[in-house]
Scaffold this motif. Sequence first.
Motif, PDB file in Angstrom:
ATOM      1  N   SER A  59       0.829  -1.205   0.000  1.00  0.00           N
ATOM      2  CA  SER A  59       0.000   0.000   0.000  1.00  0.00           C
ATOM      3  C   SER A  59       0.862   1.253   0.000  1.00  0.00           C
ATOM      4  N   MET A  60       2.026   1.203   0.642  1.00  0.00           N
ATOM      5  CA  MET A  60       2.929   2.347   0.617  1.00  0.00           C
ATOM      6  C   MET A  60       3.426   2.588  -0.812  1.00  0.00           C
ATOM      7  N   LYS A  61       3.777   1.508  -1.497  1.00  0.00           N
ATOM      8  CA  LYS A  61       4.255   1.628  -2.870  1.00  0.00           C
ATOM      9  C   LYS A  61       3.159   2.183  -3.780  1.00  0.00           C
ATOM     10  N   ASP A  62       1.918   1.711  -3.592  1.00  0.00           N
ATOM     11  CA  ASP A  62       0.804   2.233  -4.381  1.00  0.00           C
ATOM     12  C   ASP A  62       0.598   3.716  -4.112  1.00  0.00           C
ATOM     13  N   TYR A  63       0.713   4.113  -2.857  1.00  0.00           N
ATOM     14  CA  TYR A  63       0.525   5.515  -2.489  1.00  0.00           C
ATOM     15  C   TYR A  63       1.593   6.390  -3.140  1.00  0.00           C
ATOM     16  N   ILE A  64       2.838   5.942  -3.078  1.00  0.00           N
ATOM     17  CA  ILE A  64       3.935   6.750  -3.615  1.00  0.00           C
ATOM     18  C   ILE A  64       3.892   6.789  -5.140  1.00  0.00           C
ATOM     19  N   THR A  65       3.677   5.639  -5.772  1.00  0.00           N
ATOM     20  CA  THR A  65       3.629   5.630  -7.235  1.00  0.00           C
ATOM     21  C   THR A  65       2.346   6.247  -7.750  1.00  0.00           C
ATOM     22  N   GLY A  66       1.353   6.379  -6.895  1.00  0.00           N
ATOM     23  CA  GLY A  66       0.095   6.987  -7.294  1.00  0.00           C
ATOM     24  C   GLY A  66       0.249   8.437  -7.690  1.00  0.00           C
TER      25      GLY A  66
END
Length: 102
Positions: A59-66
């Motif tokens: 979820s952190m990766k999704d948030y940052i790449t979002g």
Amino acid sequence: PGKIKKGFKVDRIKARRDPMNLRKKKGGVKKDESVTKVSVNTGGGAASRPKVIKFDTDSMKDYITGFHQRKNQRRMYAIKKAKDEHRATVNSERKQTRESQR
């Protein structure tokens, strides 16, 4: 025995050759490290027990790449809107020239 080498470069080389070096480990965060306990000092009972906070790397990766993805979506929307407006102006100009030729 010889001269003892000291310095930044020597430390980096030593750390690179060390098989137990943490930087060499791949795979991100270990499962044990993904749970962080935070203690709350509010008195007694259930409120004073530590709360468990889960750290989810996905979820952190999704948030940052979002951020990048949403920025690209805004760009694509702006390009599409500009093309549609251009097409509408060209069509209206063509319509005016056809009407003026009649």
